[in-house]
Design a protein around this motif. Structure first.
Motif, PDB file in Angstrom:
ATOM      1  N   GLU A 173     -11.851  -5.535  27.712  1.00 26.05           N
ATOM      2  CA  GLU A 173     -13.289  -5.353  27.887  1.00 26.05           C
ATOM      3  C   GLU A 173     -13.993  -5.209  26.537  1.00 26.05           C
ATOM      4  O   GLU A 173     -13.527  -4.501  25.656  1.00 26.05           O
ATOM      5  CB  GLU A 173     -13.501  -4.083  28.719  1.00 26.05           C
ATOM      6  N   GLN A 174     -15.117  -5.883  26.405  1.00 24.73           N
ATOM      7  CA  GLN A 174     -15.889  -5.833  25.175  1.00 24.73           C
ATOM      8  C   GLN A 174     -17.133  -4.959  25.386  1.00 24.73           C
ATOM      9  O   GLN A 174     -17.849  -5.121  26.365  1.00 24.73           O
ATOM     10  CB  GLN A 174     -16.337  -7.242  24.765  1.00 24.73           C
ATOM     11  N   ASP A 175     -17.391  -4.042  24.446  1.00 25.74           N
ATOM     12  CA  ASP A 175     -18.598  -3.207  24.482  1.00 25.74           C
ATOM     13  C   ASP A 175     -18.786  -2.556  25.853  1.00 25.74           C
ATOM     14  O   ASP A 175     -19.838  -2.695  26.499  1.00 25.74           O
ATOM     15  CB  ASP A 175     -19.837  -4.041  24.130  1.00 25.74           C
ATOM     16  N   SER A 176     -17.791  -1.834  26.306  1.00 30.37           N
ATOM     17  CA  SER A 176     -17.849  -1.220  27.628  1.00 30.37           C
ATOM     18  C   SER A 176     -18.915  -0.133  27.705  1.00 30.37           C
ATOM     19  O   SER A 176     -19.079   0.675  26.796  1.00 30.37           O
ATOM     20  CB  SER A 176     -16.497  -0.609  27.992  1.00 30.37           C
ATOM     21  N   THR A 177     -19.653  -0.133  28.794  1.00 32.09           N
ATOM     22  CA  THR A 177     -20.628   0.929  29.060  1.00 32.09           C
ATOM     23  C   THR A 177     -20.108   1.871  30.146  1.00 32.09           C
ATOM     24  O   THR A 177     -20.846   2.734  30.622  1.00 32.09           O
ATOM     25  CB  THR A 177     -21.969   0.329  29.523  1.00 32.09           C
TER      26      THR A 177
ATOM     27  N   GLY B  31     -16.244  -4.822  40.980  1.00 27.37           N
ATOM     28  CA  GLY B  31     -17.362  -5.423  40.250  1.00 27.37           C
ATOM     29  C   GLY B  31     -17.137  -5.406  38.756  1.00 27.37           C
ATOM     30  O   GLY B  31     -17.471  -6.361  38.043  1.00 27.37           O
ATOM     31  N   ARG B  32     -16.563  -4.322  38.266  1.00 26.36           N
ATOM     32  CA  ARG B  32     -16.260  -4.225  36.840  1.00 26.36           C
ATOM     33  C   ARG B  32     -15.252  -5.295  36.427  1.00 26.36           C
ATOM     34  O   ARG B  32     -15.392  -5.918  35.374  1.00 26.36           O
ATOM     35  CB  ARG B  32     -15.714  -2.828  36.535  1.00 26.36           C
ATOM     36  N   ALA B  33     -14.245  -5.509  37.258  1.00 25.85           N
ATOM     37  CA  ALA B  33     -13.233  -6.524  36.959  1.00 25.85           C
ATOM     38  C   ALA B  33     -13.847  -7.923  36.945  1.00 25.85           C
ATOM     39  O   ALA B  33     -13.505  -8.752  36.097  1.00 25.85           O
ATOM     40  CB  ALA B  33     -12.108  -6.451  37.989  1.00 25.85           C
ATOM     41  N   LEU B  34     -14.751  -8.191  37.872  1.00 18.43           N
ATOM     42  CA  LEU B  34     -15.406  -9.501  37.911  1.00 18.43           C
ATOM     43  C   LEU B  34     -16.245  -9.725  36.654  1.00 18.43           C
ATOM     44  O   LEU B  34     -16.284 -10.833  36.107  1.00 18.43           O
ATOM     45  CB  LEU B  34     -16.272  -9.618  39.169  1.00 18.43           C
TER      46      LEU B  34
ATOM     47  N   GLN C 269     -13.778   9.641  36.352  1.00 15.11           N
ATOM     48  CA  GLN C 269     -14.467   8.466  36.883  1.00 15.11           C
ATOM     49  C   GLN C 269     -15.638   8.001  36.012  1.00 15.11           C
ATOM     50  O   GLN C 269     -16.203   8.778  35.248  1.00 15.11           O
ATOM     51  CB  GLN C 269     -14.995   8.779  38.277  1.00 15.11           C
ATOM     52  N   THR C 270     -15.993   6.724  36.171  1.00 18.56           N
ATOM     53  CA  THR C 270     -17.164   6.179  35.494  1.00 18.56           C
ATOM     54  C   THR C 270     -18.416   6.493  36.310  1.00 18.56           C
ATOM     55  O   THR C 270     -18.347   6.790  37.504  1.00 18.56           O
ATOM     56  CB  THR C 270     -17.049   4.660  35.332  1.00 18.56           C
ATOM     57  N   GLU C 271     -19.560   6.392  35.660  1.00 19.91           N
ATOM     58  CA  GLU C 271     -20.812   6.721  36.349  1.00 19.91           C
ATOM     59  C   GLU C 271     -21.133   5.770  37.501  1.00 19.91           C
ATOM     60  O   GLU C 271     -21.570   6.230  38.562  1.00 19.91           O
ATOM     61  CB  GLU C 271     -21.974   6.769  35.354  1.00 19.91           C
ATOM     62  N   PRO C 272     -20.929   4.444  37.359  1.00 12.74           N
ATOM     63  CA  PRO C 272     -21.194   3.568  38.511  1.00 12.74           C
ATOM     64  C   PRO C 272     -20.344   3.919  39.730  1.00 12.74           C
ATOM     65  O   PRO C 272     -20.830   3.903  40.859  1.00 12.74           O
ATOM     66  CB  PRO C 272     -20.856   2.176  37.976  1.00 12.74           C
ATOM     67  N   PHE C 273     -19.062   4.240  39.504  1.00 18.65           N
ATOM     68  CA  PHE C 273     -18.195   4.628  40.613  1.00 18.65           C
ATOM     69  C   PHE C 273     -18.667   5.947  41.221  1.00 18.65           C
ATOM     70  O   PHE C 273     -18.709   6.106  42.444  1.00 18.65           O
ATOM     71  CB  PHE C 273     -16.746   4.752  40.137  1.00 18.65           C
ATOM     72  N   PHE C 274     -19.026   6.883  40.364  1.00 19.69           N
ATOM     73  CA  PHE C 274     -19.518   8.191  40.806  1.00 19.69           C
ATOM     74  C   PHE C 274     -20.772   8.025  41.679  1.00 19.69           C
ATOM     75  O   PHE C 274     -20.880   8.631  42.752  1.00 19.69           O
ATOM     76  CB  PHE C 274     -19.821   9.046  39.578  1.00 19.69           C
ATOM     77  N   ASP C 275     -21.709   7.213  41.223  1.00 22.47           N
ATOM     78  CA  ASP C 275     -22.937   6.986  41.985  1.00 22.47           C
ATOM     79  C   ASP C 275     -22.631   6.360  43.344  1.00 22.47           C
ATOM     80  O   ASP C 275     -23.232   6.723  44.363  1.00 22.47           O
ATOM     81  CB  ASP C 275     -23.890   6.080  41.200  1.00 22.47           C
ATOM     82  N   HIS C 276     -21.697   5.411  43.348  1.00 23.04           N
ATOM     83  CA  HIS C 276     -21.324   4.742  44.597  1.00 23.04           C
ATOM     84  C   HIS C 276     -20.707   5.741  45.584  1.00 23.04           C
ATOM     85  O   HIS C 276     -21.055   5.751  46.767  1.00 23.04           O
ATOM     86  CB  HIS C 276     -20.336   3.614  44.311  1.00 23.04           C
ATOM     87  N   MET C 277     -19.799   6.585  45.096  1.00 17.07           N
ATOM     88  CA  MET C 277     -19.150   7.569  45.961  1.00 17.07           C
ATOM     89  C   MET C 277     -20.157   8.570  46.520  1.00 17.07           C
ATOM     90  O   MET C 277     -20.118   8.936  47.695  1.00 17.07           O
ATOM     91  CB  MET C 277     -18.061   8.307  45.183  1.00 17.07           C
TER      92      MET C 277
ATOM     93  N   GLY D 231     -24.567  -7.258  38.207  1.00 15.81           N
ATOM     94  CA  GLY D 231     -23.827  -6.267  37.448  1.00 15.81           C
ATOM     95  C   GLY D 231     -22.576  -5.801  38.169  1.00 15.81           C
ATOM     96  O   GLY D 231     -21.845  -6.602  38.768  1.00 15.81           O
ATOM     97  N   VAL D 232     -22.362  -4.480  38.166  1.00 20.10           N
ATOM     98  CA  VAL D 232     -21.156  -3.907  38.757  1.00 20.10           C
ATOM     99  C   VAL D 232     -21.140  -4.028  40.281  1.00 20.10           C
ATOM    100  O   VAL D 232     -20.123  -3.804  40.922  1.00 20.10           O
ATOM    101  CB  VAL D 232     -21.015  -2.432  38.323  1.00 20.10           C
ATOM    102  N   ASN D 233     -22.271  -4.403  40.874  1.00 19.12           N
ATOM    103  CA  ASN D 233     -22.341  -4.561  42.330  1.00 19.12           C
ATOM    104  C   ASN D 233     -21.833  -5.927  42.805  1.00 19.12           C
ATOM    105  O   ASN D 233     -21.812  -6.189  44.012  1.00 19.12           O
ATOM    106  CB  ASN D 233     -23.780  -4.361  42.815  1.00 19.12           C
ATOM    107  N   ALA D 234     -21.435  -6.774  41.885  1.00 16.16           N
ATOM    108  CA  ALA D 234     -20.946  -8.104  42.247  1.00 16.16           C
ATOM    109  C   ALA D 234     -19.649  -8.011  43.051  1.00 16.16           C
ATOM    110  O   ALA D 234     -18.832  -7.115  42.847  1.00 16.16           O
ATOM    111  CB  ALA D 234     -20.716  -8.941  40.988  1.00 16.16           C
TER     112      ALA D 234
END
Length: 269
Positions: free
Chosen positions: A220-224, A144-147, A88-96, A163-166
């Motif tokens: 995706e460009q320059d993914s974080t 949010g990442r897809a948006l 998993q990515t960190e934003p998803f991890f934090d959300h979970m 950001g990813v919360n959109a």
């Protein structure tokens, strides 16, 4: 005499307890002789198979447990059914962690899977017609990442600062009146023919036989969104965890990723 007997019994009991405590601390996560690692099917599993192969050479046995969704690997880890996970990515991890009240921590970075837009009907995002139906993952972080990806591609403009919360409700400009449909992440590749285009996580795209660098119509460009290794808080300093990290972040695994995925997966350490 009774006092001497009681003292002797007490000393024995303390010795037994001390021995048991010392044994548990020494064994740690390897109490059963192996590390149980949760992954999602596809590239994460392939990489972990290589890690397991290298670990076996060092005397560390790894048992892989593959999942087809993004929720259960964290739930299983939290409940003690796994020793760690890598998917998993960190934003998803934090959300979970926040949403489910999990006591999990990140211990290392792994790889990045650029998210892409795919279509069976057009070869360029500019060719999408007015009112086109566009699929995206339904879980909050990947949605949010897809948006953000759609915004990078010039399809929409989002409200600033989210950001990813959109969410789809935060689309500020949608000049071509696209219709956005949220779908289960793992199922989107199978439903691609039912929409005009869709954002798909690279691990699921590759699992379906798609090559992100070749088959996506925008990537995706320059993914974080670097993926990570997670453990329970109590095990973050376990020697077996550090050994696992060292093997994962080795030159051998880096070479394997580069040769196997040809840029569709990028090392993030």
């Amino acid at each position: 005499m009774k006092k001497i007997l009681f003292t002797g019994i007490l000393a024995c009991m303390m010795a037994v307890l001390a021995a048991c405590g010392g044994s548990d601390e020494a064994e740690g996560l390897l109490e059963d002789g192996k590390l149980k690692v949760g992954v999602t099917s596809g590239p994460h599993e392939q990489i972990l198979e290589k890690v397991a192969e290298l670990a076996e050479e060092e005397g560390l046995t790894i048992e892989l447990v593959s999942f087809s969704d993004y929720v259960m690997p964290n739930v299983s880890l939290s409940e003690g059914e796994l020793d760690l996970n890598s998917f998993q990515t960190e934003p998803f991890f934090d959300h979970m962690n926040e949403e489910r009240g999990l006591d999990l921590v990140k211990v290392a970075d792994t790889v990045t899977f650029p998210m892409g837009i795919y279509s069976e009907g057009v070869e360029d995002v500019a060719d999408l017609k007015d009112g086109a139906q566009i699929g995206l993952p339904s879980d909050p972080t990947n949605s949010g990442r897809a948006l953000l990806l759609f915004e990078q591609a010039g399809l929409i403009t989002l409200e600033e600062g989210l950001g990813v919360n959109a969410t789809v409700n935060d689309i500020a400009e949608n000049p071509n009146n696209y219709s956005f449909i949220e779908l289960d992440s793992a199922q989107i590749p199978r439903q691609l023919g039912e929409v005009d285009a869709a954002a798909i996580n690279s691990n699921f795209a590759m699992d379906a036989g798609l090559v992100p660098g070749e088959d996506s119509i925008f990537i995706e460009q320059d993914s974080t969104f670097v993926n990570l290794i997670a453990v329970r808080e109590e095990n973050k300093d376990d020697e077996a965890v550090q050994q696992f990290i060292d093997i994962y972040q080795s030159d051998e695994v880096k070479q394997f990723v580069e040769e196997t995925f040809q840029g569709s997966v990028v090392t993030g350490w």
